[in-house]
Design a protein around this motif. Structure first.
Motif, PDB file in Angstrom:
ATOM      1  N   ILE A 378       0.849  -1.205   0.000  1.00 57.48           N
ATOM      2  CA  ILE A 378       0.000   0.000   0.000  1.00 57.48           C
ATOM      3  C   ILE A 378       0.877   1.244   0.000  1.00 57.48           C
ATOM      4  CG2 ILE A 378      -1.743   1.289   1.304  1.00 57.48           C
ATOM      5  CD1 ILE A 378      -2.642  -1.482   2.446  1.00 57.48           C
ATOM      6  N   GLN A 379       1.914   1.236   0.823  1.00 53.63           N
ATOM      7  CA  GLN A 379       2.835   2.369   0.892  1.00 53.63           C
ATOM      8  C   GLN A 379       3.498   2.611  -0.458  1.00 53.63           C
ATOM      9  OE1 GLN A 379       3.432   4.687   2.967  1.00 53.63           O
ATOM     10  NE2 GLN A 379       5.511   5.417   2.641  1.00 53.63           N
ATOM     11  N   LYS A 380       3.853   1.549  -1.154  1.00 52.26           N
ATOM     12  CA  LYS A 380       4.494   1.696  -2.459  1.00 52.26           C
ATOM     13  C   LYS A 380       3.511   2.232  -3.504  1.00 52.26           C
ATOM     14  CE  LYS A 380       7.197  -1.621  -3.934  1.00 52.26           C
ATOM     15  NZ  LYS A 380       7.692  -2.988  -4.238  1.00 52.26           N
ATOM     16  N   ALA A 381       2.270   1.778  -3.431  1.00 54.77           N
ATOM     17  CA  ALA A 381       1.279   2.198  -4.424  1.00 54.77           C
ATOM     18  C   ALA A 381       0.851   3.638  -4.217  1.00 54.77           C
ATOM     19  CB  ALA A 381       0.060   1.275  -4.361  1.00 54.77           C
ATOM     20  N   GLN A 382       0.682   4.034  -2.947  1.00 54.05           N
ATOM     21  CA  GLN A 382       0.257   5.396  -2.633  1.00 54.05           C
ATOM     22  C   GLN A 382       0.778   5.750  -1.247  1.00 54.05           C
ATOM     23  OE1 GLN A 382      -3.937   6.073  -3.027  1.00 54.05           O
ATOM     24  NE2 GLN A 382      -3.740   8.297  -2.928  1.00 54.05           N
ATOM     25  N   PRO A 383       2.000   6.270  -1.168  1.00 56.05           N
ATOM     26  CA  PRO A 383       2.625   6.515   0.137  1.00 56.05           C
ATOM     27  C   PRO A 383       1.744   7.339   1.073  1.00 56.05           C
ATOM     28  CG  PRO A 383       4.232   6.789  -1.617  1.00 56.05           C
ATOM     29  CD  PRO A 383       2.886   6.638  -2.286  1.00 56.05           C
ATOM     30  N   PHE A 384       1.611   6.853   2.307  1.00 54.10           N
ATOM     31  CA  PHE A 384       0.774   7.553   3.283  1.00 54.10           C
ATOM     32  C   PHE A 384       1.584   8.023   4.488  1.00 54.10           C
ATOM     33  CE2 PHE A 384       0.475   2.982   3.989  1.00 54.10           C
ATOM     34  CZ  PHE A 384       0.664   2.834   5.355  1.00 54.10           C
ATOM     35  N   THR A 385       2.902   7.855   4.447  1.00 56.24           N
ATOM     36  CA  THR A 385       3.796   8.403   5.457  1.00 56.24           C
ATOM     37  C   THR A 385       5.175   8.524   4.831  1.00 56.24           C
ATOM     38  OG1 THR A 385       4.688   8.143   7.708  1.00 56.24           O
ATOM     39  CG2 THR A 385       4.445   6.141   6.392  1.00 56.24           C
ATOM     40  N   ASN A 386       6.045   9.296   5.488  1.00 52.01           N
ATOM     41  CA  ASN A 386       7.407   9.460   4.982  1.00 52.01           C
ATOM     42  C   ASN A 386       8.434   8.801   5.889  1.00 52.01           C
ATOM     43  OD1 ASN A 386       9.140  10.494   2.938  1.00 52.01           O
ATOM     44  ND2 ASN A 386       9.766  12.160   4.300  1.00 52.01           N
ATOM     45  N   HIS A 387       7.958   8.125   6.949  1.00 51.77           N
ATOM     46  CA  HIS A 387       8.862   7.551   7.940  1.00 51.77           C
ATOM     47  C   HIS A 387       8.593   6.060   8.108  1.00 51.77           C
ATOM     48  CE1 HIS A 387       9.357  11.749  10.032  1.00 51.77           C
ATOM     49  NE2 HIS A 387       9.914  11.689   8.843  1.00 51.77           N
ATOM     50  N   LEU A 388       9.632   5.256   7.938  1.00 51.88           N
ATOM     51  CA  LEU A 388       9.546   3.803   8.053  1.00 51.88           C
ATOM     52  C   LEU A 388      10.592   3.355   9.070  1.00 51.88           C
ATOM     53  CD1 LEU A 388       9.565   3.047   4.212  1.00 51.88           C
ATOM     54  CD2 LEU A 388       7.547   3.337   5.646  1.00 51.88           C
ATOM     55  N   GLU A 389      10.139   2.702  10.140  1.00 57.06           N
ATOM     56  CA  GLU A 389      11.053   2.326  11.219  1.00 57.06           C
ATOM     57  C   GLU A 389      10.864   0.850  11.565  1.00 57.06           C
ATOM     58  OE1 GLU A 389      12.271   4.298  15.439  1.00 57.06           O
ATOM     59  OE2 GLU A 389      10.172   3.682  15.271  1.00 57.06           O
ATOM     60  N   ILE A 390      11.919   0.076  11.387  1.00 57.20           N
ATOM     61  CA  ILE A 390      11.903  -1.323  11.814  1.00 57.20           C
ATOM     62  C   ILE A 390      11.973  -1.367  13.340  1.00 57.20           C
ATOM     63  CG2 ILE A 390      13.216  -3.476  11.777  1.00 57.20           C
ATOM     64  CD1 ILE A 390      14.209  -2.575   8.945  1.00 57.20           C
ATOM     65  N   GLU A 391      11.068  -2.146  13.937  1.00 57.97           N
ATOM     66  CA  GLU A 391      11.076  -2.223  15.404  1.00 57.97           C
ATOM     67  C   GLU A 391      10.990  -3.684  15.848  1.00 57.97           C
ATOM     68  OE1 GLU A 391       9.103  -0.353  19.428  1.00 57.97           O
ATOM     69  OE2 GLU A 391       7.837  -1.231  17.881  1.00 57.97           O
ATOM     70  N   THR A 392      12.136  -4.287  16.006  1.00 57.42           N
ATOM     71  CA  THR A 392      12.250  -5.620  16.601  1.00 57.42           C
ATOM     72  C   THR A 392      13.180  -5.489  17.785  1.00 57.42           C
ATOM     73  OG1 THR A 392      12.036  -6.605  14.397  1.00 57.42           O
ATOM     74  CG2 THR A 392      12.795  -8.038  16.159  1.00 57.42           C
ATOM     75  N   TYR A 393      12.625  -5.614  18.990  1.00 56.13           N
ATOM     76  CA  TYR A 393      13.429  -5.338  20.189  1.00 56.13           C
ATOM     77  C   TYR A 393      13.584  -6.555  21.090  1.00 56.13           C
ATOM     78  CZ  TYR A 393       8.710  -4.830  22.127  1.00 56.13           C
ATOM     79  OH  TYR A 393       7.394  -5.040  22.475  1.00 56.13           O
ATOM     80  N   THR A 394      13.116  -7.731  20.650  1.00 56.73           N
ATOM     81  CA  THR A 394      13.056  -8.884  21.542  1.00 56.73           C
ATOM     82  C   THR A 394      14.198  -9.875  21.334  1.00 56.73           C
ATOM     83  OG1 THR A 394      11.604  -9.988  19.958  1.00 56.73           O
ATOM     84  CG2 THR A 394      10.545  -8.780  21.754  1.00 56.73           C
ATOM     85  N   TRP A 395      15.265  -9.458  20.648  1.00 57.32           N
ATOM     86  CA  TRP A 395      16.345 -10.402  20.342  1.00 57.32           C
ATOM     87  C   TRP A 395      16.860 -11.098  21.593  1.00 57.32           C
ATOM     88  CZ3 TRP A 395      16.862 -11.055  15.252  1.00 57.32           C
ATOM     89  CH2 TRP A 395      16.455 -10.000  14.407  1.00 57.32           C
ATOM     90  N   GLY A 396      17.017 -10.358  22.655  1.00 52.50           N
ATOM     91  CA  GLY A 396      17.612 -10.927  23.859  1.00 52.50           C
ATOM     92  C   GLY A 396      16.746 -11.927  24.581  1.00 52.50           C
ATOM     93  N   VAL A 397      15.443 -11.982  24.268  1.00 54.35           N
ATOM     94  CA  VAL A 397      14.546 -12.919  24.952  1.00 54.35           C
ATOM     95  C   VAL A 397      13.980 -13.972  24.006  1.00 54.35           C
ATOM     96  CG1 VAL A 397      13.950 -11.259  26.755  1.00 54.35           C
ATOM     97  CG2 VAL A 397      12.546 -11.363  24.685  1.00 54.35           C
ATOM     98  N   LEU A 398      14.462 -14.005  22.769  1.00 59.35           N
ATOM     99  CA  LEU A 398      14.048 -15.052  21.842  1.00 59.35           C
ATOM    100  C   LEU A 398      14.615 -16.394  22.278  1.00 59.35           C
ATOM    101  CD1 LEU A 398      14.621 -13.307  18.393  1.00 59.35           C
ATOM    102  CD2 LEU A 398      12.422 -14.153  19.220  1.00 59.35           C
ATOM    103  N   PRO A 399      13.904 -17.499  21.985  1.00 60.28           N
ATOM    104  CA  PRO A 399      14.500 -18.822  22.222  1.00 60.28           C
ATOM    105  C   PRO A 399      15.833 -18.945  21.494  1.00 60.28           C
ATOM    106  CG  PRO A 399      12.163 -19.031  21.747  1.00 60.28           C
ATOM    107  CD  PRO A 399      12.531 -17.593  21.494  1.00 60.28           C
ATOM    108  N   SER A 400      16.761 -19.669  22.080  1.00 62.33           N
ATOM    109  CA  SER A 400      18.131 -19.719  21.582  1.00 62.33           C
ATOM    110  C   SER A 400      18.231 -20.200  20.143  1.00 62.33           C
ATOM    111  CB  SER A 400      18.986 -20.613  22.480  1.00 62.33           C
ATOM    112  OG  SER A 400      18.441 -21.923  22.542  1.00 62.33           O
TER     113      SER A 400
END
Length: 422
Positions: A378-400
């Motif tokens: 949807i963003q590619k077809a008709q951008p609706f924001t100018n800010h894209l932020e990856i948010e993955t913060y659980t690396w330290g608590v993921l199963p090994s």
């Protein structure tokens, strides 16, 4: 209101260089990852971690063009960074490393790593003066960190408060009113910042399960029926017209579209985005994130054992469970969902656990990666924001078995999103 930022220098980064096929400045918005993945609640620790990791990541994902950073600052770190010496040192480092800040995460106020966070991620909430002061301080920092060629920046924040802290509907209504009025105090400051610096900054409300605002429907109801009427009254006292008051709110209060959170709520992105567009409500940023999905239509007991590995003590992992009769049950944390499991009762669970984006399966478990693909289409077809932020913060608590070195994971996530955006 104290004008903290007057002694802070402005960012002198000029227009970005062009010419690299690998860049974080995409045709569909500025791309970054949120630094809440890194430890450090005070600035000295957090800055040291950024200095150690950012150059290596940038060399892989944006070697010949500026790299955006989604800066997360705890309250203590935001106070530290207000020291002019700390600020100038950071600003000089950004210039030296060809990096810039355009968005910030102002949701977690306090500790976020190596402590039990759970529902305290909302504390202090928007009913408190502490949350107001912290958010204003963050905006004053952002107004000076934004490069000269950028006039827009945003900060994501809590969806007012945690729903279960309020004992009844009367208390909940009062909390919503107080929180909304406090946000209008922040908007007053954003108007002054715009006047002083020319920077247009917006507060990006991030709905999540069990927040007072959980999904797009609740966000829109609050925005239209609480925020705007209160804003009209608020600005009328300053001799500002109703039309202008609505324009101010549309400019400075926006939505943070967290794909994981909307996925947990089983929301389809297209209808939600269409409704926002219809009402003229803007999306400040997309937080690109993925949740766990459990299909219980087969191997239910084995999958229950698999999801139990993700029951960890640091973060809330709310569950929205789709029943066989088409209705939904909600659980405030994964343990309660596991304890309440009945074979044959549920066809699917969506679990609030920010898992790596580049995997769509985790053994017997699935992810909501498809929601990311749909939203970015949807963003590619008709951008609706100018800010894209990856948010993955659980690396330290993921199963090994699904953990890999942190920088390698960040680079892989960014590369995966870049491939989707191409």
């Amino acid at each position: 209101m104290v004008r903290f930022f007057e002694n802070l220098p402005s960012n002198n980064i000029t227009n970005p260089r062009k010419g690299s096929s690998e860049t974080m400045q995409t045709p569909f918005g500025h791309l970054t990852y949120c630094s809440n993945i890194h430890t450090g609640e005070d600035w000295q620790h957090h800055f040291a971690v950024l200095q150690e990791n950012i150059p290596n990541i940038k060399a892989k994902v944006s070697p010949d063009a500026p790299m955006g950073i989604g800066l997360r600052l705890a309250n203590l770190a935001s106070i530290d960074l207000f020291d002019p010496k700390n600020f100038e040192l950071f600003q000089n480092w950004l210039t030296e490393k060809d990096c810039y800040v355009f968005t910030m995460n102002g949701f977690p106020y306090g500790g976020f790593h190596d402590v039990v966070v759970k529902d305290q991620v909302h504390a202090p909430d928007w009913t408190s003066d502490e949350r107001v002061a912290y958010t204003i301080r963050m905006f004053q920092l952002l107004s000076r960190l934004l490069p000269n060629h950028l006039t827009e920046g945003g900060i994501s924040t809590s969806p007012l408060s945690y729903r279960f802290w309020w004992k009844d509907e009367t208390a909940l209504t009062e909390a919503i009113q107080t929180a909304t009025q406090n946000m209008l105090t922040v908007v007053d400051e954003l108007l002054l910042i715009a006047q002083d610096t020319g920077k247009i900054l917006h507060l990006d409300i991030e709905p999540e399960p069990d927040g007072i605002l959980e999904n797009s429907a609740e966000f829109l109801d609050w925005y239209q029926n609480t925020l705007i009427p209160m804003a009209i009254e608020h600005f009328a006292q300053k001799s500002i017209s109703e039309e202008k008051a609505i324009e101010i709110i549309h400019t400075h209060i926006q939505l943070c579209y967290d794909i994981c959170h909307f996925g947990v709520s089983y929301e389809e992105p297209q209808p939600a985005i269409d409704k926002l567009n219809e009402l003229g409500i803007k999306v400040g940023k997309i937080q690109i994130s993925s949740a766990i999905k459990v299909d219980f239509t087969s191997d239910a007991q084995a999958k229950l054992q698999a999801i139990a590995q993700y029951d960890e003590p640091t973060y809330l992992h709310q569950v929205v469970a789709l029943r066989s009769d088409g209705k939904y049950d909600k659980f405030p944390d994964l343990k309660q969902a596991i304890d309440g499991f009945e074979e044959g009762k549920y066809t699917q669970w969506r679990v609030h656990f920010h898992v790596p984006l580049f995997l769509d399966t985790y053994g017997l478990l699935d992810s909501t990666q498809s929601e990311i693909i749909k939203t970015l289409a949807i963003q590619k077809a008709q951008p609706f924001t100018n800010h894209l932020e990856i948010e993955t913060y659980t690396w330290g608590v993921l199963p090994s078995e699904v953990q890999v070195p942190l920088n390698e994971s960040i680079i892989r996530e960014i590369a995966w999103v870049q491939s989707i955006l191409k």
